[in-house]
Design an enzyme around this catalytic site. Structure first.
Site, mmCIF file in Angstrom:
data_model
loop_
_atom_site.group_PDB
_atom_site.id
_atom_site.type_symbol
_atom_site.label_atom_id
_atom_site.label_comp_id
_atom_site.label_asym_id
_atom_site.label_seq_id
_atom_site.Cartn_x
_atom_site.Cartn_y
_atom_site.Cartn_z
ATOM 1 N N HIS A 64 -8.105 22.913 -30.500
ATOM 2 C CA HIS A 64 -8.860 23.149 -29.262
ATOM 3 C C HIS A 64 -7.886 23.449 -28.128
ATOM 4 O O HIS A 64 -6.664 23.377 -28.302
ATOM 5 C CB HIS A 64 -9.770 21.977 -28.929
ATOM 6 C CG HIS A 64 -9.062 20.693 -28.609
ATOM 7 N ND1 HIS A 64 -8.269 20.024 -29.519
ATOM 8 C CD2 HIS A 64 -9.043 19.940 -27.475
ATOM 9 C CE1 HIS A 64 -7.800 18.916 -28.955
ATOM 10 N NE2 HIS A 64 -8.244 18.855 -27.713
ATOM 11 N N HIS A 66 -6.951 22.108 -25.204
ATOM 12 C CA HIS A 66 -6.356 21.146 -24.284
ATOM 13 C C HIS A 66 -4.842 21.233 -24.411
ATOM 14 O O HIS A 66 -4.299 21.431 -25.512
ATOM 15 C CB HIS A 66 -6.835 19.724 -24.582
ATOM 16 C CG HIS A 66 -8.121 19.366 -23.894
ATOM 17 N ND1 HIS A 66 -8.948 18.357 -24.322
ATOM 18 C CD2 HIS A 66 -8.715 19.897 -22.787
ATOM 19 C CE1 HIS A 66 -9.999 18.275 -23.520
ATOM 20 N NE2 HIS A 66 -9.880 19.192 -22.588
ATOM 21 N N ASP A 68 -2.318 19.260 -24.487
ATOM 22 C CA ASP A 68 -1.512 18.423 -25.377
ATOM 23 C C ASP A 68 -1.589 18.877 -26.831
ATOM 24 O O ASP A 68 -0.941 18.290 -27.693
ATOM 25 C CB ASP A 68 -1.911 16.951 -25.248
ATOM 26 C CG ASP A 68 -3.382 16.686 -25.522
ATOM 27 O OD1 ASP A 68 -4.213 17.559 -25.231
ATOM 28 O OD2 ASP A 68 -3.710 15.592 -26.024
ATOM 29 N N HIS A 69 -2.359 19.942 -27.080
ATOM 30 C CA HIS A 69 -2.454 20.479 -28.435
ATOM 31 C C HIS A 69 -1.905 21.907 -28.541
ATOM 32 O O HIS A 69 -1.850 22.441 -29.648
ATOM 33 C CB HIS A 69 -3.899 20.450 -28.926
ATOM 34 C CG HIS A 69 -4.411 19.059 -29.132
ATOM 35 N ND1 HIS A 69 -4.534 18.467 -30.364
ATOM 36 C CD2 HIS A 69 -4.805 18.115 -28.241
ATOM 37 C CE1 HIS A 69 -4.990 17.234 -30.233
ATOM 38 N NE2 HIS A 69 -5.163 17.003 -28.949
ATOM 39 N N HIS A 144 -16.278 16.620 -28.764
ATOM 40 C CA HIS A 144 -15.281 16.349 -27.729
ATOM 41 C C HIS A 144 -15.770 16.911 -26.398
ATOM 42 O O HIS A 144 -16.843 17.518 -26.321
ATOM 43 C CB HIS A 144 -13.940 16.962 -28.150
ATOM 44 C CG HIS A 144 -12.777 16.518 -27.332
ATOM 45 N ND1 HIS A 144 -12.607 15.222 -26.897
ATOM 46 C CD2 HIS A 144 -11.694 17.207 -26.850
ATOM 47 C CE1 HIS A 144 -11.501 15.142 -26.197
ATOM 48 N NE2 HIS A 144 -10.923 16.323 -26.157
ATOM 49 N N ASP A 214 -9.198 15.577 -31.605
ATOM 50 C CA ASP A 214 -9.961 14.893 -30.566
ATOM 51 C C ASP A 214 -11.458 14.908 -30.865
ATOM 52 O O ASP A 214 -12.076 15.970 -30.936
ATOM 53 C CB ASP A 214 -9.707 15.570 -29.217
ATOM 54 C CG ASP A 214 -8.249 15.480 -28.791
ATOM 55 O OD1 ASP A 214 -7.404 15.308 -29.685
ATOM 56 O OD2 ASP A 214 -7.965 15.600 -27.596
ATOM 57 N N HIS A 272 -2.759 10.132 -32.404
ATOM 58 C CA HIS A 272 -3.287 10.588 -31.112
ATOM 59 C C HIS A 272 -3.610 9.381 -30.233
ATOM 60 O O HIS A 272 -4.700 9.244 -29.673
ATOM 61 C CB HIS A 272 -4.526 11.476 -31.312
ATOM 62 C CG HIS A 272 -4.905 12.265 -30.093
ATOM 63 N ND1 HIS A 272 -5.782 11.779 -29.146
ATOM 64 C CD2 HIS A 272 -4.534 13.493 -29.674
ATOM 65 C CE1 HIS A 272 -5.945 12.684 -28.187
ATOM 66 N NE2 HIS A 272 -5.181 13.734 -28.489
#
Length: 305
Positions: A64, A66, A68-69, A144, A214, A272
């Site tokens: 996805h 975001h 942090d990914h 999410h 997530d 995570h």
């Protein structure tokens, strides 16, 4: 002997990097392929420290959009170019990811020196996003705060083993071995049918790895991950912060274990984890109380299954 899958954790942290955890990233080795799953900050540093053979990295899956990914992705793509890569790289993600990467190329004024083949993922429906003769990768929707996908990496059914003693006893020519291993009976020159089960031994079990980044607690994912040899499931919070988990559409370690138990997976790795936790032991303990075969993801550690 059956080939084992190798999972290497490059980042196990959530949202913010910490002194002990990079952001989400892991590499799965499967059938001589290296596949990167998510690419948070610090990913290429971890890869370089582990001496990963980057020439074999041909597939990157982003769950996805975001940061942090995926914020480690532009740097990694640039590094691959500087290392002289020429072969195509397959990138799988939601449609806006292609625009994001193109903007990086335009900003720096040149491409990476090799083709990037973008494969869009439908975030709302199950779909097979990669397939070859030995394996397939399926994306499925998670729950999410923004569209997010989980991934299942699954070996296809394997051929039967030839029972050489029986084959020799029936004077089966070597030209028929492949047909027999693929399930066919053998017909002798005299017209006698030798049933396949007389000539074969059971095939090796096909392996299945499921990745759930997530996501809030969501039993709808169970059919996708059921029976997996290994499940990675996010465990951002301890159950004492379950209200925060609900607000942010994340899972507690306890909830991750509940999913693993109901899906009848063989092994659970949780990660995570929120940067608020300095000690991960309480999260691991509450997960193991529900699903005993649970491990906390350790960075730069490889898991075989």
């Amino acid at each position: 002997m059956a080939e084992k899958l190798k999972l290497t954790i490059l980042g196990r942290g959530a949202s913010l990097p910490s002194k002990t955890s990079n952001q989400s990233a892991q590499i799965l080795g499967m059938h001589n392929k290296l596949m990167l799953i998510d690419c948070g900050e610090g990913t290429q540093n971890a890869i370089r420290q582990l001496d990963v053979a980057l020439a074999r990295l041909n597939h990157i899956f982003i769950s996805h959009l975001h940061g942090d990914h995926l914020l480690g992705l532009p740097g990694l793509l640039s590094t691959l170019g500087m290392l002289g890569r020429k072969g195509a790289l397959c990138l799988y993600g939601h449609a806006p990811l292609e625009k994001y990467i193109q903007q990086q190329i335009e900003f720096f004024g040149e491409d990476f020196g090799y083709p990037i083949e973008f494969h869009p993922i439908d975030p709302f429906h199950e779909s097979v996003i990669y397939e070859d003769k030995a394996m397939k990768v399926t994306a499925f929707p998670l729950k999410h705060s923004i569209p997010c996908n989980g991934f299942v990496f699954e070996e296809k059914p394997k051929p039967l083993h030839l029972n050489r003693a029986k084959a020799d006893a029936y004077n089966v020519p070597t030209s028929q071995y492949l047909n027999i291993k693929n399930g066919m009976d053998y017909v002798t020159p005299e017209g006698i049918v030798i049933p396949n089960k007389e000539l074969t031994l059971p095939a090796d079990e096909s392996k299945k790895y499921a990745y759930c980044s997530d996501t809030a607690y969501n039993e709808k994912i169970i059919p996708y991950i059921e029976g997996a040899d290994c499940l990675f499931h996010e465990a951002t919070f301890h159950s004492q912060h379950k209200l925060r988990a609900k607000e942010t559409q994340h899972s507690t370690a306890q909830q991750a274990a509940e999913i693993a138990r109901k899906a009848k997976v063989k092994r659970l790795i949780i990660g995570h984890v929120s940067a608020r936790y300095c000690d991960y032991t309480p999260l691991l303990e509450e997960a193991k109380a529900i699903f005993e075969n649970t491990e906390m993801a350790e960075e730069k550690k490889s898991y075989w299954f």
